[in-house]
Design a protein around this motif. Structure first.
Motif, PDB file in Angstrom:
ATOM      1  N   ALA A 145       0.936  -1.227  -0.279  1.00 24.04           N
ATOM      2  CA  ALA A 145      -0.134   0.000   0.159  1.00 24.04           C
ATOM      3  C   ALA A 145       0.819   1.284   0.089  1.00 24.04           C
ATOM      4  N   GLY A 146       2.054   1.366   0.853  1.00 26.91           N
ATOM      5  CA  GLY A 146       2.970   2.200   0.817  1.00 26.91           C
ATOM      6  C   GLY A 146       3.819   2.355  -0.393  1.00 26.91           C
ATOM      7  N   GLY A 147       3.740   1.348  -1.297  1.00 27.25           N
ATOM      8  CA  GLY A 147       4.708   1.634  -2.303  1.00 27.25           C
ATOM      9  C   GLY A 147       5.949   1.139  -2.149  1.00 27.25           C
ATOM     10  N   GLN A 148       6.163   0.439  -1.277  1.00 28.44           N
ATOM     11  CA  GLN A 148       7.502   0.256  -0.605  1.00 28.44           C
ATOM     12  C   GLN A 148       8.018  -1.374  -1.026  1.00 28.44           C
ATOM     13  N   LEU A 149       7.116  -2.142  -1.533  1.00 25.83           N
ATOM     14  CA  LEU A 149       7.256  -3.578  -1.971  1.00 25.83           C
ATOM     15  C   LEU A 149       8.235  -3.474  -3.060  1.00 25.83           C
ATOM     16  N   GLU A 150       9.098  -4.498  -2.915  1.00 22.46           N
ATOM     17  CA  GLU A 150       9.997  -4.647  -4.272  1.00 22.46           C
ATOM     18  C   GLU A 150       8.939  -5.224  -5.666  1.00 22.46           C
ATOM     19  N   ASP A 151       9.783  -4.779  -6.739  1.00 26.09           N
ATOM     20  CA  ASP A 151       9.007  -5.424  -7.974  1.00 26.09           C
ATOM     21  C   ASP A 151       9.099  -6.751  -7.984  1.00 26.09           C
ATOM     22  N   VAL A 152      10.030  -7.306  -7.511  1.00 25.24           N
ATOM     23  CA  VAL A 152      10.411  -8.946  -7.318  1.00 25.24           C
ATOM     24  C   VAL A 152      10.566  -9.318  -6.060  1.00 25.24           C
ATOM     25  N   PHE A 153       9.545 -10.164  -5.445  1.00 22.56           N
ATOM     26  CA  PHE A 153       9.817 -10.517  -4.114  1.00 22.56           C
ATOM     27  C   PHE A 153       9.708 -11.782  -3.878  1.00 22.56           C
ATOM     28  N   PHE A 197       5.453 -10.794  -8.290  1.00 20.37           N
ATOM     29  CA  PHE A 197       5.892  -9.645  -8.859  1.00 20.37           C
ATOM     30  C   PHE A 197       4.863  -8.714  -8.418  1.00 20.37           C
ATOM     31  N   ASN A 198       5.295  -7.505  -8.206  1.00 23.75           N
ATOM     32  CA  ASN A 198       4.529  -6.403  -7.778  1.00 23.75           C
ATOM     33  C   ASN A 198       3.204  -6.085  -8.654  1.00 23.75           C
ATOM     34  N   PRO A 199       1.953  -6.068  -8.082  1.00 23.58           N
ATOM     35  CA  PRO A 199       0.850  -5.680  -8.987  1.00 23.58           C
ATOM     36  C   PRO A 199       0.870  -4.623  -9.392  1.00 23.58           C
ATOM     37  N   LYS A 200       1.631  -3.799  -9.007  1.00 25.40           N
ATOM     38  CA  LYS A 200       1.762  -2.210  -9.394  1.00 25.40           C
ATOM     39  C   LYS A 200       3.006  -1.869 -10.376  1.00 25.40           C
ATOM     40  N   ALA A 201       3.707  -3.176 -10.622  1.00 28.03           N
ATOM     41  CA  ALA A 201       4.878  -2.739 -11.326  1.00 28.03           C
ATOM     42  C   ALA A 201       4.550  -2.858 -12.906  1.00 28.03           C
ATOM     43  N   SER A 202       5.101  -1.914 -13.490  1.00 27.85           N
ATOM     44  CA  SER A 202       4.786  -1.764 -15.055  1.00 27.85           C
ATOM     45  C   SER A 202       5.232  -2.838 -15.876  1.00 27.85           C
ATOM     46  N   PRO A 203       4.824  -3.028 -17.037  1.00 31.04           N
ATOM     47  CA  PRO A 203       5.275  -4.372 -17.677  1.00 31.04           C
ATOM     48  C   PRO A 203       6.538  -4.255 -18.010  1.00 31.04           C
ATOM     49  N   GLU A 204       7.195  -3.365 -18.158  1.00 30.94           N
ATOM     50  CA  GLU A 204       8.764  -3.345 -18.547  1.00 30.94           C
ATOM     51  C   GLU A 204       9.318  -4.057 -17.206  1.00 30.94           C
ATOM     52  N   LYS A 205       8.984  -3.318 -16.154  1.00 33.87           N
ATOM     53  CA  LYS A 205       9.560  -3.978 -15.041  1.00 33.87           C
ATOM     54  C   LYS A 205       9.401  -5.641 -14.523  1.00 33.87           C
ATOM     55  N   ILE A 206       8.239  -5.863 -14.912  1.00 38.24           N
ATOM     56  CA  ILE A 206       7.790  -7.288 -15.047  1.00 38.24           C
ATOM     57  C   ILE A 206       8.613  -8.183 -15.876  1.00 38.24           C
ATOM     58  N   LYS A 207       8.718  -7.584 -17.022  1.00 36.72           N
ATOM     59  CA  LYS A 207       9.664  -8.201 -17.897  1.00 36.72           C
ATOM     60  C   LYS A 207      11.038  -8.433 -17.684  1.00 36.72           C
ATOM     61  N   ALA A 208      11.766  -7.254 -17.157  1.00 35.69           N
ATOM     62  CA  ALA A 208      12.797  -7.322 -16.555  1.00 35.69           C
ATOM     63  C   ALA A 208      12.980  -8.341 -15.303  1.00 35.69           C
ATOM     64  N   GLY A 209      12.133  -8.289 -14.533  1.00 34.82           N
ATOM     65  CA  GLY A 209      11.895  -9.383 -13.447  1.00 34.82           C
ATOM     66  C   GLY A 209      12.139 -10.560 -13.857  1.00 34.82           C
TER      67      GLY A 209
END
Length: 415
Positions: free
Chosen positions: A54-62, A284-296
């Motif tokens: 909720a606070g935007g602190q979660l990693e893109d890949v966890f 993968f963080n549900p708020k991550a962009s497609p580009e970040k998900i692909k990179a992850g």
């Protein structure tokens, strides 16, 4: 250029693993010049996860354990990655059992595995030989375990044929594996709600086999209320024939008690139905962009799901007293699995033939994960193990029925 935050970096208290991780980040970034890795220590902590998201602190890949994805998916706290894995190298060779852990009720994929364990039967090969048993053909059924335990216990006073845990949630963990091996379940979901399922034919078979070995055969020793350290100590002292465990127990015994790898073997879970498996992976963080998900996904595949790096990793580890060749983390099938096996054989420093019964038998078993609210359930199931192993005249049906009522209450809170 895209920067992704990832966790799972080893802490500074593990300097060798930390060094390897940092080396891998540099190599990955060199090979993927458009991706930067912001690595952090830690894993998914259920107590702080929602607040971090909720606070935007979660990693893109966890990093998650196999018990985490179902709840995260249900609460929409993981990204759907199905559209991004179609061209991922070796994706089609990852074992379906492990992808299933990260698949939601909607059939979509929300994560990738990176490690797993399965329980089997660790045994003392020297005691098998002394008892007239073939150490290359360990028991394949619980009836055979029982028969082998009688022969081993008869060798000398103080020698235990088979031992098991019964406290600190470890007894419940093992009772779960017993029930799975008998073809049963600990919990099932019916009409959208979870309920206890071990007050069953499989549950009674498990309890009665334990009763028979403990009280009729007297092959489990008089000392009970054991946990993993107690049983490892018995095995390390050469006083125990068999116990339920994963392959990772063998190096612990060897190193702590100055034994030899040649002394121990591991077989698949008896009865050929299923084994309790666990493990970990990444979501993968549900708020991550497609580009970040692909990179992850590129990072997770390159670092954790990459048979092409197995030989390099084995060679690197071989100089640091790391056992190579144990049947661990078998996430792949087909050519990917064979490529890894070839590398492990090349650098093996443990007797791989001792683990064939586990590797071959385990491949035929269903890998079943822990029940929901596992640790709370295990606390109740500890009581089942304790009752059976410490009370000769226990009413099996009553013990299972009482435990099932308690577990139903725990499962009622699962969302």
């Amino acid at each position: 250029m895209v920067t992704i935050t990832v966790n799972g970096m080893p802490p500074k208290t593990q300097p060798v693993d930390r060094k390897y991780f940092e080396e891998d980040v540099k190599t990955f970034e060199k090979e993927h010049p458009k991706i930067r890795i912001d690595a952090r220590e830690g894993q998914m902590d259920p107590k702080t996860f929602s607040a971090k998201l909720a606070g935007g602190q979660l990693e893109d890949v966890f990093y998650v354990y196999f018990t985490d994805p179902a709840g995260l998916i249900q609460r929409r706290q993981g990204a759907d990655i199905g559209a991004y894995v179609k061209d991922m190298p070796y994706y089609d060779q990852i074992k379906a059992d492990y992808l299933k852990v990260f698949t939601g009720p909607d059939g979509r994929l929300y994560g990738l595995p990176n490690g797993q364990y399965s329980l089997g039967l660790v045994y003392n090969r020297a005691l098998f030989t002394k008892a007239g048993l073939d150490p290359d053909r360990p028991p394949a059924t619980w009836d055979e375990v029982r028969a082998a335990a009688r022969k081993i216990a008869a060798l000398a006073e103080g020698t235990v044929g088979y031992a098991d845990y019964s406290k600190n949630n470890q007894g419940g963990w093992h009772f779960t594996a017993w029930v799975y091996s008998m073809g049963g379940d600990i919990a099932v979901k019916e009409q959208g709600r979870w309920k206890a399922a071990f007050d069953s034919v499989a549950g009674r078979r498990a309890v009665r086999m334990l009763q028979d070995m403990r009280w009729t055969d007297n092959t489990m020793g008089t000392r009970q209320l054991l946990q993993i350290e107690d049983v490892q100590k018995m095995m390390g002292a050469g006083k125990l024939g068999m116990y339920m465990a994963g392959p990772d127990n063998i190096p612990t015994i060897v190193k702590q008690f100055e034994r030899k790898y040649e002394d121990y073997g591991i077989a698949a879970m008896p009865n050929g139905n299923a084994t309790l498996g666990g493990g970990n992976g990444f979501m993968f963080n549900p708020k991550a962009s497609p580009e970040k998900i692909k990179a992850g996904i590129e990072w997770v595949q390159w670092k954790y799901l990459n048979p092409e790096r197995t030989e390099f990793e084995d060679e690197r580890a071989s100089g640091n007293d790391v056992p190579i060749g144990l049947p661990l983390d078998r996430l792949f099938t087909g050519a990917a699995a064979e490529r890894q096996d070839t590398a492990h054989r090349k650098y093996a420093n443990v007797p791989q033939d001792n683990y064939k019964p586990f590797a071959e038998g385990n491949a035929r078993l269903e890998q079943k994960v822990e029940p929901p609210n596992a640790q709370q359930v295990y606390t109740v199931l500890d009581g089942v193990m304790q009752a059976v192993l410490t009370k000769k005249a226990v009413d099996v049906d009553q013990v299972l029925a009482d435990a099932a009522k308690k577990v139903d209450g725990i499962l009622a809170t699962v969302k």
